[in-house]
Design a protein around this motif. Structure first.
Motif, PDB file in Angstrom:
ATOM      1  N   ASN A 204       0.915  -1.276   0.061  1.00 23.17           N
ATOM      2  CA  ASN A 204      -0.149  -0.084   0.025  1.00 23.17           C
ATOM      3  C   ASN A 204       0.777   1.179  -0.193  1.00 23.17           C
ATOM      4  N   MET A 205       0.899   2.041  -1.217  1.00 24.52           N
ATOM      5  CA  MET A 205       1.646   3.413  -1.204  1.00 24.52           C
ATOM      6  C   MET A 205       1.201   4.331  -0.062  1.00 24.52           C
ATOM      7  N   ASP A 206      -0.032   4.372   0.376  1.00 23.43           N
ATOM      8  CA  ASP A 206      -0.506   5.231   1.445  1.00 23.43           C
ATOM      9  C   ASP A 206      -0.012   5.043   2.847  1.00 23.43           C
ATOM     10  N   LEU A 207       0.251   3.781   3.108  1.00 26.26           N
ATOM     11  CA  LEU A 207       0.913   3.269   4.308  1.00 26.26           C
ATOM     12  C   LEU A 207       2.605   3.077   4.087  1.00 26.26           C
ATOM     13  N   ALA A 208       3.235   3.496   3.015  1.00 26.99           N
ATOM     14  CA  ALA A 208       4.538   3.583   2.907  1.00 26.99           C
ATOM     15  C   ALA A 208       5.071   1.938   2.583  1.00 26.99           C
ATOM     16  N   GLY A 209       4.340   1.240   1.943  1.00 29.27           N
ATOM     17  CA  GLY A 209       4.561  -0.141   1.614  1.00 29.27           C
ATOM     18  C   GLY A 209       5.959  -0.229   0.754  1.00 29.27           C
ATOM     19  N   GLY A 210       6.230  -1.355   0.540  1.00 27.98           N
ATOM     20  CA  GLY A 210       7.232  -1.891  -0.186  1.00 27.98           C
ATOM     21  C   GLY A 210       8.508  -2.343   0.619  1.00 27.98           C
ATOM     22  N   ALA A 211       9.113  -3.478  -0.145  1.00 33.05           N
ATOM     23  CA  ALA A 211      10.311  -4.215   0.419  1.00 33.05           C
ATOM     24  C   ALA A 211      11.349  -3.331   1.115  1.00 33.05           C
ATOM     25  N   LEU A 212      11.450  -2.163   0.720  1.00 40.84           N
ATOM     26  CA  LEU A 212      12.766  -1.153   1.146  1.00 40.84           C
ATOM     27  C   LEU A 212      12.560  -0.881   2.765  1.00 40.84           C
ATOM     28  N   LEU A 213      11.431  -0.222   2.793  1.00 40.17           N
ATOM     29  CA  LEU A 213      11.183  -0.008   4.191  1.00 40.17           C
ATOM     30  C   LEU A 213      10.784  -0.935   5.190  1.00 40.17           C
ATOM     31  N   ASP A 214      10.184  -1.863   4.831  1.00 36.42           N
ATOM     32  CA  ASP A 214       9.811  -3.039   5.747  1.00 36.42           C
ATOM     33  C   ASP A 214      10.940  -4.363   5.953  1.00 36.42           C
ATOM     34  N   ILE A 215      11.630  -4.592   4.961  1.00 38.07           N
ATOM     35  CA  ILE A 215      12.676  -5.666   5.268  1.00 38.07           C
ATOM     36  C   ILE A 215      14.006  -5.127   4.873  1.00 38.07           C
ATOM     37  N   GLY A 216      14.045  -4.039   3.855  1.00 43.23           N
ATOM     38  CA  GLY A 216      15.471  -3.472   3.574  1.00 43.23           C
ATOM     39  C   GLY A 216      15.909  -2.917   4.622  1.00 43.23           C
ATOM     40  N   THR A 217      15.288  -2.401   5.630  1.00 42.64           N
ATOM     41  CA  THR A 217      16.004  -1.729   6.684  1.00 42.64           C
ATOM     42  C   THR A 217      16.908  -2.561   7.633  1.00 42.64           C
TER      43      THR A 217
ATOM     44  N   LYS B 249      12.423  -3.387  -9.304  1.00 42.15           N
ATOM     45  CA  LYS B 249      11.296  -4.032  -9.958  1.00 42.15           C
ATOM     46  C   LYS B 249       9.958  -3.352  -9.033  1.00 42.15           C
ATOM     47  N   LYS B 250       9.126  -2.827  -9.658  1.00 42.66           N
ATOM     48  CA  LYS B 250       7.848  -2.255  -8.783  1.00 42.66           C
ATOM     49  C   LYS B 250       6.900  -3.454  -8.847  1.00 42.66           C
ATOM     50  N   PHE B 251       6.052  -3.492  -7.799  1.00 39.76           N
ATOM     51  CA  PHE B 251       4.868  -4.328  -7.833  1.00 39.76           C
ATOM     52  C   PHE B 251       3.723  -3.339  -8.320  1.00 39.76           C
ATOM     53  N   GLU B 252       2.629  -4.169  -8.721  1.00 43.49           N
ATOM     54  CA  GLU B 252       1.696  -3.229  -9.687  1.00 43.49           C
ATOM     55  C   GLU B 252       0.829  -2.043  -8.581  1.00 43.49           C
ATOM     56  N   THR B 253       0.944  -2.125  -7.453  1.00 48.50           N
ATOM     57  CA  THR B 253       0.473  -0.660  -6.965  1.00 48.50           C
ATOM     58  C   THR B 253       1.448   0.307  -6.846  1.00 48.50           C
ATOM     59  N   GLY B 254       2.645   0.079  -7.224  1.00 44.76           N
ATOM     60  CA  GLY B 254       3.641   1.170  -7.369  1.00 44.76           C
ATOM     61  C   GLY B 254       4.777   1.253  -6.350  1.00 44.76           C
ATOM     62  N   VAL B 255       4.662   0.190  -5.230  1.00 47.12           N
ATOM     63  CA  VAL B 255       5.659   0.020  -4.432  1.00 47.12           C
ATOM     64  C   VAL B 255       7.018  -0.650  -4.903  1.00 47.12           C
ATOM     65  N   ASP B 256       7.926  -0.871  -4.208  1.00 45.45           N
ATOM     66  CA  ASP B 256       9.128  -1.587  -4.652  1.00 45.45           C
ATOM     67  C   ASP B 256       8.820  -3.001  -4.284  1.00 45.45           C
TER      68      ASP B 256
ATOM     69  N   GLY C  48      12.573   7.023  -8.148  1.00 41.41           N
ATOM     70  CA  GLY C  48      11.280   7.912  -8.298  1.00 41.41           C
ATOM     71  C   GLY C  48       9.927   7.744  -7.494  1.00 41.41           C
ATOM     72  N   ILE C  49      10.242   6.990  -6.370  1.00 45.75           N
ATOM     73  CA  ILE C  49       9.044   6.462  -5.843  1.00 45.75           C
ATOM     74  C   ILE C  49       8.930   7.686  -4.386  1.00 45.75           C
ATOM     75  N   LYS C  50       7.787   8.132  -4.704  1.00 49.64           N
ATOM     76  CA  LYS C  50       7.424   9.228  -3.556  1.00 49.64           C
ATOM     77  C   LYS C  50       5.997   8.648  -2.872  1.00 49.64           C
ATOM     78  N   PHE C  51       5.698   8.780  -1.597  1.00 50.95           N
ATOM     79  CA  PHE C  51       4.195   8.332  -1.335  1.00 50.95           C
ATOM     80  C   PHE C  51       3.620   9.546  -1.263  1.00 50.95           C
ATOM     81  N   PRO C  52       2.273   9.283  -1.304  1.00 52.12           N
ATOM     82  CA  PRO C  52       1.282  10.333  -1.592  1.00 52.12           C
ATOM     83  C   PRO C  52       1.298  11.414  -0.273  1.00 52.12           C
ATOM     84  N   PHE C  53       1.506  10.527   1.052  1.00 55.45           N
ATOM     85  CA  PHE C  53       1.524  11.707   2.193  1.00 55.45           C
ATOM     86  C   PHE C  53       2.905  12.627   2.023  1.00 55.45           C
ATOM     87  N   GLU C  54       3.702  12.368   1.655  1.00 54.06           N
ATOM     88  CA  GLU C  54       5.000  13.060   1.675  1.00 54.06           C
ATOM     89  C   GLU C  54       4.887  14.327   1.246  1.00 54.06           C
ATOM     90  N   LYS C  55       5.426  15.435   1.885  1.00 56.93           N
ATOM     91  CA  LYS C  55       5.604  16.685   1.486  1.00 56.93           C
ATOM     92  C   LYS C  55       6.106  17.031   0.246  1.00 56.93           C
TER      93      LYS C  55
END
Length: 323
Positions: free
Chosen positions: A166-179, A201-208, A316-323
């Motif tokens: 979920n892009m709105d919840l800052a999803g993606g492998a980088l922030l979840d397991i990449g950290t 490689k992106k997932f269909e929702t736009g997250v990594d 080039g991934i930016k979450f919707p809630f980011e300034k």
């Protein structure tokens, strides 16, 4: 050390493990905050917590609370950390502590202004094993550090509605397991990288969904990181030096590793700490930081968030809630 009154925001699965850690240390949890009062009460009943809030602002203005543990999705961390600091609370926040360096810089500035501690609940920075392994690397007993290889892959269900995607919840492998993988790499690098190369490689929702990241610092130490949300990969980290290497399996909460000396062929097992006490070590580290006023892991956290910010900018991934 004076006993601290802890409050939890977000009674999800990791908060349950945190509460169990508090129980093992004979610590009480003073309060819990949840958007659902029903869920908050169920959590409170399970862990004998007397104070339950569905209004986070009301909870954070309670002067009895000393430390707030934040266990919400990444997208809420900045908001809740800043509110906690404005109300004079120390903070232990789940990884990744923020989604960007810009958020973390604001948090660090406010924490400094208020003389408060903000710490990331990154197990790698607190497991006793890692202090011992770093001593081995720094001693030069297996030569100069050259290369780090670290991987983390999990086979998440292909569900676009899941928070992991979920892009709105800052999803993606980088922030979840990449950290975890990047924290492992940064822990052993003698200094932060000044070169970061990556592909994704992106997932269909736009997250990594999966990625490769290559780091190099001024000492020309290299780290190679591979991540995936759709393919299981052993959680293995290797720290390779000129005369030997260290292997750490299940590295996020590791209590054992092997050190192989390639000159003599000797293989030594190093066992320090207990995997099941991972969150207890974080709690103790937080208490010590509050007592001393020193956050010994802040530089490492800042560097990892900076790497992830750089990587996401390249993607080039930016979450919707980011300034």
């Amino acid at each position: 050390m004076n006993e601290l009154n802890w409050a939890i925001i977000g009674p999800g699965s990791i908060a349950h493990r945190f509460a169990e850690g508090m129980k093992q240390l004979n610590r009480e949890i003073y309060a819990v905050g949840a958007r659902s009062l029903e869920k908050g009460k169920a959590f409170a009943n399970q862990y004998d917590i007397k104070n339950v809030y569905s209004d986070f602002d009301e909870m954070l203005t309670n002067p009895e609370i000393d430390v707030v543990y934040i266990a919400t999705p990444h997208s809420n961390h900045y908001e809740f950390i800043m509110k906690s600091l404005h109300n004079g609370k120390h903070v232990l926040a789940e990884k990744a502590i923020t989604v960007s360096s810009a958020e973390l810089e604001e948090i660090n500035a406010l924490a400094k202004e208020k003389s408060l501690i903000v710490k990331e609940a990154m197990t790698i920075f607190h497991m006793p094993l890692y202090k011992k392994l770093r001593e081995i690397v720094d001693s030069g007993s297996i030569g100069k550090l050259k290369l780090i290889q670290v991987a983390f892959g999990s086979a998440k269900e292909k569900d676009p509605n899941n928070r992991f995607y979920n892009m709105d919840l800052a999803g993606g492998a980088l922030l979840d397991i990449g950290t975890y993988a990047l924290s492992f790499a940064r822990y052993f690098l003698s200094e932060a990288p000044n070169e970061v190369l990556t592909t994704m490689k992106k997932f269909e929702t736009g997250v990594d969904e999966q990625s490769g990241i290559l780091l190099k610092n001024k000492e020309e130490e290299l780290a190679v990181v591979s991540l995936s949300f759709r393919a299981k990969v052993p959680k293995r980290g290797i720290v390779a030096c000129e005369e030997g290497f260290i292997t750490v399996d299940e590295y996020p909460r590791a209590s054992r590793a092997t050190v192989t000396n390639t000159m003599t062929g000797k293989v030594e097992e190093v066992v320090v700490g207990e995997t099941d006490k991972a969150l207890e070590y974080e709690i103790i580290a937080m208490e010590e930081s509050v007592a001393t006023g020193e956050n010994t892991t802040s530089e490492l956290t800042n560097d990892v968030i900076a790497i992830m910010t750089d990587v996401r900018n390249q993607w080039g991934i930016k979450f919707p809630f980011e300034k």
